[in-house]
Write a protein that holds these residues in place. Structure first.
Motif, PDB file in Angstrom:
ATOM      1  N   GLY A 148     -26.198   3.704  10.006  1.00  0.00           N
ATOM      2  CA  GLY A 148     -26.581   2.684   9.046  1.00  0.00           C
ATOM      3  C   GLY A 148     -27.703   3.109   8.127  1.00  0.00           C
ATOM      4  N   CYS A 149     -28.146   4.369   8.209  1.00  0.00           N
ATOM      5  CA  CYS A 149     -29.257   4.798   7.356  1.00  0.00           C
ATOM      6  C   CYS A 149     -28.756   5.229   5.984  1.00  0.00           C
ATOM      7  N   GLY A 150     -27.441   5.378   5.825  1.00  0.00           N
ATOM      8  CA  GLY A 150     -26.895   5.746   4.526  1.00  0.00           C
ATOM      9  C   GLY A 150     -26.578   7.223   4.409  1.00  0.00           C
ATOM     10  N   LYS A 151     -26.663   7.966   5.508  1.00  0.00           N
ATOM     11  CA  LYS A 151     -26.407   9.401   5.397  1.00  0.00           C
ATOM     12  C   LYS A 151     -24.927   9.692   5.184  1.00  0.00           C
ATOM     13  N   SER A 152     -24.061   8.913   5.802  1.00  0.00           N
ATOM     14  CA  SER A 152     -22.628   9.125   5.586  1.00  0.00           C
ATOM     15  C   SER A 152     -22.235   8.730   4.165  1.00  0.00           C
ATOM     16  N   THR A 153     -22.774   7.621   3.678  1.00  0.00           N
ATOM     17  CA  THR A 153     -22.500   7.202   2.302  1.00  0.00           C
ATOM     18  C   THR A 153     -22.935   8.296   1.335  1.00  0.00           C
ATOM     19  N   THR A 154     -24.145   8.818   1.556  1.00  0.00           N
ATOM     20  CA  THR A 154     -24.657   9.866   0.682  1.00  0.00           C
ATOM     21  C   THR A 154     -23.737  11.081   0.699  1.00  0.00           C
ATOM     22  N   SER A 155     -23.330  11.516   1.890  1.00  0.00           N
ATOM     23  CA  SER A 155     -22.501  12.721   1.940  1.00  0.00           C
ATOM     24  C   SER A 155     -21.140  12.456   1.314  1.00  0.00           C
ATOM     25  N   GLU A 156     -20.623  11.252   1.455  1.00  0.00           N
ATOM     26  CA  GLU A 156     -19.326  10.953   0.840  1.00  0.00           C
ATOM     27  C   GLU A 156     -19.417  10.944  -0.685  1.00  0.00           C
ATOM     28  N   ILE A 157     -20.577  10.499  -1.202  1.00  0.00           N
ATOM     29  CA  ILE A 157     -20.759  10.536  -2.658  1.00  0.00           C
ATOM     30  C   ILE A 157     -20.856  11.989  -3.124  1.00  0.00           C
ATOM     31  N   LEU A 158     -21.609  12.806  -2.388  1.00  0.00           N
ATOM     32  CA  LEU A 158     -21.786  14.199  -2.799  1.00  0.00           C
ATOM     33  C   LEU A 158     -20.473  14.961  -2.763  1.00  0.00           C
ATOM     34  N   VAL A 159     -19.622  14.654  -1.784  1.00  0.00           N
ATOM     35  CA  VAL A 159     -18.354  15.362  -1.695  1.00  0.00           C
ATOM     36  C   VAL A 159     -17.322  14.729  -2.636  1.00  0.00           C
ATOM     37  N   ARG A 160     -17.746  13.731  -3.358  1.00  0.00           N
ATOM     38  CA  ARG A 160     -16.968  13.016  -4.379  1.00  0.00           C
ATOM     39  C   ARG A 160     -15.737  12.331  -3.809  1.00  0.00           C
ATOM     40  N   LEU A 161     -15.948  11.620  -2.723  1.00  0.00           N
ATOM     41  CA  LEU A 161     -14.900  10.748  -2.199  1.00  0.00           C
ATOM     42  C   LEU A 161     -15.255   9.304  -2.471  1.00  0.00           C
ATOM     43  N   LEU A 162     -16.475   9.087  -2.953  1.00  0.00           N
ATOM     44  CA  LEU A 162     -16.992   7.737  -3.147  1.00  0.00           C
ATOM     45  C   LEU A 162     -17.782   7.771  -4.449  1.00  0.00           C
ATOM     46  N   ASP A 163     -17.685   6.699  -5.239  1.00  0.00           N
ATOM     47  CA  ASP A 163     -18.431   6.659  -6.491  1.00  0.00           C
ATOM     48  C   ASP A 163     -19.790   6.014  -6.282  1.00  0.00           C
ATOM     49  N   PRO A 164     -20.849   6.619  -6.860  1.00  0.00           N
ATOM     50  CA  PRO A 164     -22.169   5.996  -6.743  1.00  0.00           C
ATOM     51  C   PRO A 164     -22.257   4.765  -7.646  1.00  0.00           C
ATOM     52  N   THR A 165     -23.107   3.814  -7.273  1.00  0.00           N
ATOM     53  CA  THR A 165     -23.332   2.653  -8.124  1.00  0.00           C
ATOM     54  C   THR A 165     -24.219   3.059  -9.297  1.00  0.00           C
ATOM     55  N   ASP A 166     -25.145   3.951  -9.037  1.00  0.00           N
ATOM     56  CA  ASP A 166     -26.096   4.344 -10.065  1.00  0.00           C
ATOM     57  C   ASP A 166     -26.685   5.710  -9.668  1.00  0.00           C
ATOM     58  N   GLY A 167     -27.240   6.403 -10.643  1.00  0.00           N
ATOM     59  CA  GLY A 167     -27.905   7.664 -10.339  1.00  0.00           C
ATOM     60  C   GLY A 167     -27.047   8.864 -10.710  1.00  0.00           C
ATOM     61  N   GLU A 168     -27.627  10.054 -10.556  1.00  0.00           N
ATOM     62  CA  GLU A 168     -26.950  11.274 -10.973  1.00  0.00           C
ATOM     63  C   GLU A 168     -26.786  12.235  -9.795  1.00  0.00           C
ATOM     64  N   VAL A 169     -25.649  12.932  -9.812  1.00  0.00           N
ATOM     65  CA  VAL A 169     -25.417  14.025  -8.873  1.00  0.00           C
ATOM     66  C   VAL A 169     -25.134  15.239  -9.734  1.00  0.00           C
ATOM     67  N   ILE A 170     -26.150  16.097  -9.941  1.00  0.00           N
ATOM     68  CA  ILE A 170     -25.995  17.211 -10.872  1.00  0.00           C
ATOM     69  C   ILE A 170     -25.697  18.474 -10.095  1.00  0.00           C
ATOM     70  N   PHE A 171     -24.458  18.979 -10.260  1.00  0.00           N
ATOM     71  CA  PHE A 171     -24.009  20.173  -9.570  1.00  0.00           C
ATOM     72  C   PHE A 171     -23.910  21.298 -10.596  1.00  0.00           C
ATOM     73  N   GLU A 172     -24.716  22.322 -10.470  1.00  0.00           N
ATOM     74  CA  GLU A 172     -24.768  23.428 -11.417  1.00  0.00           C
ATOM     75  C   GLU A 172     -24.856  22.922 -12.852  1.00  0.00           C
ATOM     76  N   GLY A 173     -25.731  21.956 -13.078  1.00  0.00           N
ATOM     77  CA  GLY A 173     -25.976  21.471 -14.431  1.00  0.00           C
ATOM     78  C   GLY A 173     -25.033  20.384 -14.918  1.00  0.00           C
ATOM     79  N   GLU A 174     -23.988  20.074 -14.139  1.00  0.00           N
ATOM     80  CA  GLU A 174     -23.042  19.054 -14.585  1.00  0.00           C
ATOM     81  C   GLU A 174     -23.159  17.804 -13.719  1.00  0.00           C
ATOM     82  N   ASP A 175     -23.178  16.648 -14.357  1.00  0.00           N
ATOM     83  CA  ASP A 175     -23.293  15.422 -13.575  1.00  0.00           C
ATOM     84  C   ASP A 175     -21.920  15.059 -13.007  1.00  0.00           C
TER      85      ASP A 175
END
Lengths: 549, 344
Positions: free
Chosen positions: A324-351
């Motif tokens: 419930g701390c949000g670590k799974s949500t975070t990893s799912e957003i980073l692996v792009r299986l889930l869309d973030p509500t707000d904020g940026e995920v910049i991978f090699e300069g690309e959001d």
């Protein structure tokens, strides 16, 4: 209290009779907490079920005896056993949520036991059940009496299971992996509670666990089991410092703890030198103000509340926190299986956070970011062979076909240490460690730059975990990958990661180089996590050498 | 307190959800009956009718109007409880259905009750003693139940019990001609006879009911027994059964309070499905036993393109199913406290 002599249990299976426990003998003293430690298939749980005579269908006690206050539990009549269970010897189980009747109020489940053993009448059962709830330190016991298991947290459910087990003041409590599936701070709370209750009531207890560290912390004496036999027994300190049997030495080695390197988890003969790797001082991934809100039943729920961090090229970052701390949500957003509500995920300069998760599979970046999933069994298609599983991402995202494809698959199998004949097996024909290797091979098939590992060893035995963790470290050095390692096990993160991020309630409470975070935590929550992790006794190399010679 | 409010909400929500379904059913039953092949006007004008008299019949039946207008008229009639006039029996469809529906329901419900009383204990026993003779009996009954068609078991039962042994009354309708049918209160002969205290008629009706009910019960108990066995087996292997055993609870308690209640959900689901297809399978049994039910009525109406009767039948059955599903869902809520919690 309890004397077990030469106990043997066997099961009737389709392939004939299988002996799960082969002549086990041990004594349980009054007031003692005895740990039975072993990996899956060692027969430790079966031993306890045999003592309670609640073996699954097809299981019988073949030989031996188990004498409890003059009664042989093997020969006692079924009605005598019903009186013994719950009143003299009781048991708590793993996965507390499924150990409770899902459609019966917890208060009624406690009453059932009290009434069965004539410890309460219709009139005073409710009061006594509430007392039993209070005894396991459940706040607001009167309201909780009417709760159903699904309305309670895992830790709370385990307390209820304890309340059921202790309601009739038994003399012996058998705890079968009581903290599996619980968070680390909950694990500590439950274990402390169980120990305090056992001590306060002068009970004896048997703690069955795969976690040597946990057993060492809570038990007076430890029995190590392997393949249905006891290979060694002794007090925790000497077992850790001078394990006599090869197997217990391997088990002690494989238990992650302070002051060890990852290679030390392996048996001495397998400790090859660490491969060199380089961390570049430029970020591969930048996360800025990442936010995720779910629509809950009672308004929106903020799972991730605006977190920011950087991951450098070649770095291995640990993301730690409780459920419930949000670590799974975070990893799912980073692996792009889930869309973030707000904020940026910049991978090699690309959001990449702006690319919808739905279409990300067709994005060329898909091959760069891959994931190893938590449950090696559930994350493999049961009807695909290892070869098909590993081929899947290559067929979708690379141009390899035909002969080149099978060459690449075999190359990958060699890389992850999967014997080639196993490529044509189905998941159910593989062991846990082999399935983990297939999952890793699938994830690295496309040579990703960034690999997210979601508790990849959570379901594995410690000796297998040691091997898989070392494999991961080697792969990272060989292929120059960057890792994000999601886990709740601080000891594992310490061994594997250069940098640690601690999350709580959707926020980052602390981050920094793992050596700093682990030894001098700044945040009280990190401190609490570190305190809650079982601390196995340190191993003294000099004594070990003396023991060997 | 924790659990009652969301459950109440879920219950009300579920009842509300039934309304759009009813509207959909009305529309579909109307459209379906218009899509039936054959021209009712031609049929009812008679064999010697010329083009002009066919046209007259068409106008009289309202079939010359645009379809939307026909639908509006239909809805208006429906709201007044008028299902139209059956062209073959000459009576209002509503009256016909009111006479025949209780006959079908009485037969189906009795059969289902009989099936439950036999199948559920059989399934439970089979699950608790896998591999024993009860388990094998359960398997034989299930196989026989699904593989023997109702018209065959019906005729077989008549042949043995009526023709050879003579213990059953003649299979001709709901009541032997020596009895007078009881006063129409609910339309269920057993209930009506009991209400007026006419036990002789009650017994007569019960005797008539026995054979067709047993025929249907044999057919319906197979899936129930099978599902009970499977659900009990999975409930008995659950972790909480081990907890209950380790706490020393008696076998009875473990079996009924713990395993059986958890196994009820899939059993109730199956009951709903079985009831639905039993109502449909009625037609064959009704034909074999000359039972004046709704199924044989519908078949006769369909053959002669009596669209008002068919429409009424489709609508009644659909409403019955909607009500049935509602009951089953509400039963879930009563059995499983998790329902209200999860369904939001």
């Amino acid at each position: 209290m309890l004397s077990v002599q030469n106990l043997a249990v066997s099961f009737q299976t389709r392939r004939g009779e299988v002996e799960a426990v082969r002549g086990v003998s041990f004594e349980l003293e009054k007031g003692e907490i005895l740990g039975i430690v072993g990996e899956s298939g060692s027969g430790k749980s079966v031993t306890s079920y045999a003592l309670m005579r609640i073996l699954d269908a097809g299981g019988t006690i073949k030989r031996g005896s188990a004498i409890y206050s003059g009664i042989d539990l093997r020969r006692a009549s079924e009605s005598d056993m019903r009186d013994i269970r719950g009143r003299e010897i009781s048991m708590i189980f793993q996965n507390p949520r499924s150990a409770l009747n899902p459609i019966r109020k917890v208060g009624h489940q406690i009453e059932d036991v009290l009434r069965q053993h004539a410890s309460a009448t219709r009139g005073d059962a409710r009061g006594k059940a509430i007392e039993a709830l209070e005894a396991v330190r459940i706040k607001d016991a009167v309201t909780r009496y009417d709760a159903y298991p699904f309305e309670l947290s895992g830790g709370m459910c385990q307390r209820i299971v304890c309340a059921i087990a202790l309601a009739c003041n038994p003399r012996i409590l058998i705890a079968d992996e009581p903290t599996t599936g619980l968070d680390i701070t909950t694990q500590k709370a439950v274990m402390d509670l169980v120990r305090d209750l056992i001590r306060a009531r002068g009970m004896s207890s048997i703690l069955i666990t795969h976690d040597l560290g946990l057993a060492a912390q809570y038990c007076d004496r430890i029995v190590v089991m392997k393949d249905g036999e006891i290979v060694e027994q002794g007090d925790p300190a000497s077992l850790f410092s001078t394990p006599q049997h090869v197997y217990s030495r391997k088990l002690v080695d494989a238990t992650p703890r302070a002051g060890e390197t990852i290679r030390n988890l392996l048996p001495p003969e397998d400790r090859s030198p660490m491969l060199p790797y380089a961390i570049e001082d430029r970020p591969l991934l930048k996360v800025r103000n990442l936010r995720k809100t779910y629509e809950g039943k009672s308004g929106p729920v903020e799972a991730v509340k605006g977190i920011s961090f950087d991951i450098k090229h070649g770095q291995s970052v640990g993301l730690v926190g409780e459920s419930g701390c949000g670590k799974s949500t975070t990893s799912e957003i980073l692996v792009r299986l889930l869309d973030p509500t707000d904020g940026e995920v910049i991978f090699e300069g690309e959001d990449i956070g702006a690319i919808p998760a739905k279409g990300f599979a067709r994005n060329p970046r898909r091959a760069d970011i891959q994931m190893v999933f938590q449950d090696a069994t559930d994350s493999l298609n049961p009807r695909h062979t290892s070869r098909q599983t590993i081929a899947e991402p290559l067929k979708r995202l690379s141009l390899l076909r035909g002969n080149k494809l099978s060459v690449r698959i075999e190359e990958l199998a060699v890389l992850v240490g999967l014997p080639l004949p196993l490529l044509d097996r189905f998941p159910h024909q593989l062991s846990g460690g082999q399935k983990a290797r297939v999952g890793i091979a699938r994830a690295i098939a496309l040579e990703p730059k960034f690999l997210i590992l979601d508790e990849p060893t959570a379901a594995l035995d410690v000796s297998i975990q040691a091997v898989v963790l070392n494999l991961l470290v080697d792969l990272r050095a060989k292929l120059g990958m960057t890792y994000l390692f999601v886990s709740h096990d601080l000891h594992v993160l310490r061994l594997l990661c250069d940098h640690v991020i601690v999350m709580k309630d959707g926020e980052v409470v602390e981050q920094g180089p793992s050596a700093n975070v682990m030894t001098a935590p700044q945040d009280p929550y990190t401190q609490a996590l570190l305190d809650a992790a079982p601390a196995p006794p340190e191993r003294r190399q000099d004594l070990l050498l003396a023991g060997v010679s | 307190m924790l659990s009652t409010r969301p459950r109440l909400r879920a219950t009300l929500l579920r009842i509300l959800q039934a309304f759009p379904v009813v509207v959909g059913v009305v529309v579909i039953s109307f459209v379906l009956t218009r899509a039936l092949p054959g021209d009712p006007a031609v049929y009812f004008a008679g064999a010697s009718a010329d083009q002009e008299s066919i046209e007259q019949v068409r106008v009289a039946m309202g079939l010359d109007k645009p379809i939307l207008q026909q639908f509006v008229i239909y809805i208006g009639d429906l709201l007044q409880g008028d299902l139209g006039q059956s062209l073959s029996t000459g009576r209002p469809v509503a009256v016909d259905l009111a006479n025949r529906l209780p006959a079908s329901l009485e037969l189906t419900l009795t059969a289902l009750l009989l099936a439950i009383v036999i199948a559920v204990p059989l399934g439970v026993l089979a699950a608790t003693r896998p591999g024993s003779w009860v388990d094998h009996l359960c398997r034989v009954v299930v196989t026989a139940g699904v593989s023997l068609p109702t018209f065959f078991t019906g005729i077989l039962l008549i042949y043995i019990l009526y023709y050879l042994l003579g213990v059953a009354p003649s299979p001709l309708g709901r009541l032997d001609f020596i009895y007078l049918s009881p006063e129409h209160i609910t339309g269920f002969y057993l209930i009506d006879a009991a209400l007026v205290g006419d036990w002789e008629t009650w017994w007569g009706a019960a005797k008539q009911l026995m054979l067709p009910a047993v025929t249907m019960a044999l057919f319906t108990l197979a899936p129930i027994a099978r599902m009970t066995r499977a659900a009990m087996l999975s409930a008995l292997s659950a972790d909480f059964i081990r907890t209950a055993k380790a706490a020393g609870l008696s076998n009875r308690k473990v079996l009924y309070s713990y395993a059986f209640r958890n196994a009820l959900l899939p059993v109730v689901t199956t009951l709903g499905m079985v009831f639905s297809f039993a109502l449909g399978a009625n037609v064959l049994v009704e034909k074999v036993f000359a039972w004046p039910g709704i199924g044989s009525y519908a078949v006769e109406a369909l053959v002669v393109s009596d669209y008002a009767a068919v429409q009424g039948f489709v609508l009644t059955m659909a409403l019955l199913f909607v009500a049935l599903n509602l009951c089953i869902d509400l039963l879930y809520t009563a059995i499983d406290p998790r329902i209200g919690f999860l369904s939001q």
